[in-house]
Design an enzyme around this catalytic site. Structure first.
Site, PDB file in Angstrom:
ATOM      1  N   ASP A  21       0.848  -1.196   0.000  1.00 56.62           N
ATOM      2  CA  ASP A  21       0.000   0.000   0.000  1.00 56.62           C
ATOM      3  C   ASP A  21       0.881   1.242   0.000  1.00 56.62           C
ATOM      4  OD1 ASP A  21      -2.557   1.426   0.246  1.00 56.62           O
ATOM      5  OD2 ASP A  21      -1.804   1.982   2.219  1.00 56.62           O
ATOM      6  N   CYS A  84      -3.745  -0.906  -2.220  1.00 55.93           N
ATOM      7  CA  CYS A  84      -3.980   0.518  -2.497  1.00 55.93           C
ATOM      8  C   CYS A  84      -4.866   0.671  -3.732  1.00 55.93           C
ATOM      9  CB  CYS A  84      -2.626   1.179  -2.735  1.00 55.93           C
ATOM     10  SG  CYS A  84      -2.731   2.901  -3.198  1.00 55.93           S
ATOM     11  N   CYS A 197     -11.102   4.068  -1.470  1.00 58.07           N
ATOM     12  CA  CYS A 197      -9.795   4.445  -0.914  1.00 58.07           C
ATOM     13  C   CYS A 197      -9.673   3.724   0.421  1.00 58.07           C
ATOM     14  CB  CYS A 197      -9.730   5.957  -0.729  1.00 58.07           C
ATOM     15  SG  CYS A 197      -8.296   6.524   0.197  1.00 58.07           S
ATOM     16  N   HIS A 199      -8.693   4.480   3.181  1.00 58.72           N
ATOM     17  CA  HIS A 199      -8.976   5.231   4.406  1.00 58.72           C
ATOM     18  C   HIS A 199     -10.467   5.423   4.679  1.00 58.72           C
ATOM     19  CE1 HIS A 199      -4.805   6.100   3.791  1.00 58.72           C
ATOM     20  NE2 HIS A 199      -4.723   6.967   4.783  1.00 58.72           N
TER      21      HIS A 199
HETATM   22  N1  DGL Z   1      -3.985   3.688  -0.267  1.00 57.14           N
HETATM   23  C1  DGL Z   1      -4.434   4.890  -0.946  1.00 57.14           C
HETATM   24  C2  DGL Z   1      -5.676   4.540  -1.777  1.00 57.14           C
HETATM   25  O1  DGL Z   1      -6.411   3.616  -1.455  1.00 57.14           O
HETATM   26  C3  DGL Z   1      -4.699   5.933   0.105  1.00 57.14           C
HETATM   27  C4  DGL Z   1      -4.586   7.336  -0.318  1.00 57.14           C
HETATM   28  C5  DGL Z   1      -3.279   7.835  -0.939  1.00 57.14           C
HETATM   29  O2  DGL Z   1      -2.198   7.262  -0.772  1.00 57.14           O
HETATM   30  O3  DGL Z   1      -3.390   8.877  -1.620  1.00 57.14           O
HETATM   31  O4  DGL Z   1      -5.906   5.126  -2.799  1.00 57.14           O
END
Ligand code: DGL
Length: 309
Positions: A21, A84, A197, A199
């Protein structure tokens, strides 16, 4: 040649699973993988020193993806889950073509197809997707959803503030609720919302409060674990269990990683190991010593007149 030495006591025959990720977020996917596969060994690589990925250009993401997958294979993984969304949406095909020839014994899987399948299974015809700018710009979610359900409508929007709000631990604040409300405005009329995403599942309460009650809020992570289980049934070469070990690597600050990571994983992390970055690449596994103090190096020959990079 990519190595295969496994230095941390996992059984040689076990199939080590890498989870990759941009940072901590993928730990929320790992959490479901650990629950679904308690006897497997996992190696997590969070590129937190170079996160967030969501505003990065495509070629930088391809470079980061190559470096991370190469490292996970060097560490002995045979299967890598790209947790990710941004990386899965932009680079999964590239990583699969580069590192997984059909006759080989290594595989790279992503999160987009399990999420698209689950969304289609829940939806009556109008799916919303919220994600990072790069994920939305890629168009991968609408493409995968339409492959499965050509008649479905897909409305997507970038929600770049949300990942930072979660990293700050502000999920239960007016700031979070207002940001969610604003980002949902263009998605009026959806019946299913994909949290595109890593998060966003931490904002599930805010999403539920802002959406009509009939809208299904979909966290892809449990579906990634479910789909991996069915994938393994079809790929018996990847089922050899380990002993439930977890090793965690990150770029950037390991203390910050532990502090944030515990919340994302839902349990304490094992000691986190750091990978340095050297000249824009992950440092080699062995022999790297970071120089101290002032560093002077020969002037670079800039054939492009100094305009590139
Ligand atoms: N792991 C990223 C995603 O799911 C989190 C956000 C990022 O790194 O911008 O897109």
């Amino acid at each position: 040649m990519l190595g295969g030495r496994i230095p941390w006591g996992v059984r040689e025959e076990a199939v080590l699973i890498g989870v990759y990720d941009s940072g901590y977020g993928g730990l929320s996917v790992l959490r479901h993988l650990l629950a679904a596969f308690p006897d497997r060994d996992f190696l997590y690589l969070g590129d937190s020193g170079r996160a967030p990925y969501g505003g990065r250009d495509v070629h930088t993401l391809l470079d980061f993806g190559e470096q991370a997958v190469e490292r996970l294979f060097e560490e002995g993984c045979r299967l890598v889950i790209v947790a990710c969304n941004t990386m899965s949406c932009v680079a999964l095909r590239h990583l699969q073509r580069h590192y997984c020839p059909p006759e080989g014994d290594r595989r790279v899987l992503g999160v987009t197809i399990p999420a698209a399948e689950a969304a289609v299974a829940h939806s009556a015809g109008h799916i919303g997707v919220l994600a990072t700018r790069r994920t939305i710009a890629s168009g991968t979610y609408p493409t995968e959803i339409r492959k499965l359900a050509p008649g479905h409508r897909v409305t997507s929007a970038a929600a770049p503030l949300l990942a930072s709000i979660v990293e700050e631990g502000w999920e239960d604040t007016d700031v979070a609720r207002e940001a969610v409300r604003r980002y949902l405005a263009p998605l009026a009329g959806i019946d299913t919302l994909v949290l595109g995403c890593t998060h966003y599942p931490f904002l599930e309460d805010a999403f539920r409060a802002a959406l009509p009650t009939h809208v299904h809020v979909l966290d892809p992570a449990p579906h990634v674990a479910l789909r991996l289980a069915t994938w393994m049934e079809r790929h018996p070469g990847f089922v050899e269990p380990g002993s439930g070990r977890l090793r965690v690597l990150c770029t950037g600050d390991p203390d910050a990683f532990v502090a944030h990571g515990t919340r994302f994983l839902g349990r304490p992390l094992p000691p986190v190991e750091t990978i340095a970055e050297v000249g824009g690449r992950l440092a080699p596994r062995e022999g790297h010593v970071e120089p101290r103090g002032q560093v002077v190096r020969p002037k670079r020959d800039r054939a492009d007149g100094g305009t590139a990079g």
